[in-house]
Scaffold this motif. Structure first.
Motif, mmCIF file in Angstrom:
data_model
loop_
_atom_site.group_PDB
_atom_site.id
_atom_site.type_symbol
_atom_site.label_atom_id
_atom_site.label_comp_id
_atom_site.label_asym_id
_atom_site.label_seq_id
_atom_site.Cartn_x
_atom_site.Cartn_y
_atom_site.Cartn_z
ATOM 1 N N ASP A 6 0.680 -1.155 0.052
ATOM 2 C CA ASP A 6 -0.010 0.052 -0.097
ATOM 3 C C ASP A 6 0.916 1.151 0.042
ATOM 4 N N THR B 131 -0.030 4.373 0.113
ATOM 5 C CA THR B 131 -0.509 5.315 1.085
ATOM 6 C C THR B 131 0.013 4.920 2.397
ATOM 7 N N SER C 108 3.782 6.220 2.266
ATOM 8 C CA SER C 108 3.812 7.450 2.157
ATOM 9 C C SER C 108 3.834 8.171 3.736
ATOM 10 N N LEU D 157 5.437 11.507 -1.732
ATOM 11 C CA LEU D 157 4.752 10.574 -2.706
ATOM 12 C C LEU D 157 5.584 9.423 -2.878
ATOM 13 N N LYS E 225 -0.320 13.274 -6.153
ATOM 14 C CA LYS E 225 -0.444 12.592 -4.999
ATOM 15 C C LYS E 225 -2.103 11.659 -5.070
ATOM 16 N N SER E 226 -2.827 12.519 -6.059
ATOM 17 C CA SER E 226 -4.189 11.956 -5.997
ATOM 18 C C SER E 226 -4.858 12.681 -7.431
ATOM 19 N N ALA E 227 -5.902 12.088 -8.099
ATOM 20 C CA ALA E 227 -6.383 12.465 -9.284
ATOM 21 C C ALA E 227 -7.019 13.654 -9.041
ATOM 22 N N ASN F 90 -9.751 16.874 -9.688
ATOM 23 C CA ASN F 90 -11.406 16.931 -10.113
ATOM 24 C C ASN F 90 -11.399 17.435 -11.607
ATOM 25 N N ASN G 138 -4.504 11.656 -14.501
ATOM 26 C CA ASN G 138 -4.668 11.381 -13.213
ATOM 27 C C ASN G 138 -3.620 11.515 -12.225
ATOM 28 N N SER G 139 -2.422 11.096 -12.695
ATOM 29 C CA SER G 139 -1.212 10.615 -11.902
ATOM 30 C C SER G 139 -0.200 11.449 -12.228
ATOM 31 N N VAL H 254 -4.495 19.505 -5.515
ATOM 32 C CA VAL H 254 -3.966 18.207 -5.201
ATOM 33 C C VAL H 254 -2.511 18.571 -4.664
ATOM 34 N N GLN H 255 -1.856 17.611 -3.900
ATOM 35 C CA GLN H 255 -0.376 17.617 -3.720
ATOM 36 C C GLN H 255 0.336 17.148 -5.000
#
Length: 180
Positions: free
Chosen positions: A53, A55, A58, A76, A106-108, A110, A131-132, A158-159
């Motif tokens: 994982d 996450t 991190s 990240l 770090k995340s997709a 919006n 997204n990445s 997003v980070q």
């Protein structure tokens, strides 16, 4: 064992958030990460572990950095295979590599926010948002770019952390030596 890359944001920049890579490596080894290899002073680490994982990894690294160094640093972690895929999907040509940067997310983001950013006009920057990663081409260099890491974090909420083409190549090379 899975090979990962940890990217620390904002360390050893202009004399701030100083962490010696040798000290970072020792800290990571104490976390039971294996084959820890750092690359340059800007917080690039390749390692192996059984943890699946990203996450969890991190957060574990982020908490330990705060505990050991007293720094609240965004971390990240990506599987080496994910970083390789991001690199392979770079839409810019090899001739443009000196102008190419990878804003790793770090995340997709919006989709509505992506649409808003894409509506802007940026004369000296070209980018493609996924997204990445945001594939960024800075025609006048990253130092003068309006569309920098802070810009994308603020606009997309997003980070992110940014690496240049050469660093991405080196991290992939290091990770390939650890993959069996």
């Amino acid at each position: 064992m899975i090979t990962y890359i940890a990217l620390l944001r904002g360390i050893n920049v202009s004399g701030k958030n100083k962490i010696l890579m040798a000290d970072l490596k020792q800290m990571l080894l104490k976390l039971k990460l294996a084959n820890v290899t750092t690359y340059i002073q800007s917080g690039n680490v390749v390692f192996t572990t059984d943890e699946v994982d990203v996450t969890v990894l991190s957060e574990k690294i982020k908490k330990e950095i705060f505990k050991v160094f007293g720094l609240d640093v965004p971390v990240l972690v990506l599987a080496a295979s994910a970083l390789q895929t991001i690199f392979k999907n770079n839409p810019f040509t090899a001739e443009e590599e000196k102008e190419t940067y990878f804003v790793l997310l770090k995340s997709a983001p919006n989709t509505v926010l992506i649409s808003e950013v894409n509506k802007g006009t940026y004369a000296t920057e070209k980018f493609v948002i996924t997204n990445s990663c945001i594939y960024l081409r800075c025609l006048n260099g990253a130092g003068k770019a309006k569309c920098n890491n802070n810009f994308f974090e603020r606009k997309l909420k997003v980070q992110a952390t940014t690496r240049n083409y050469k660093t991405m190549v080196k991290l992939i090379e290091i990770s390939e030596t650890l993959q069996v």
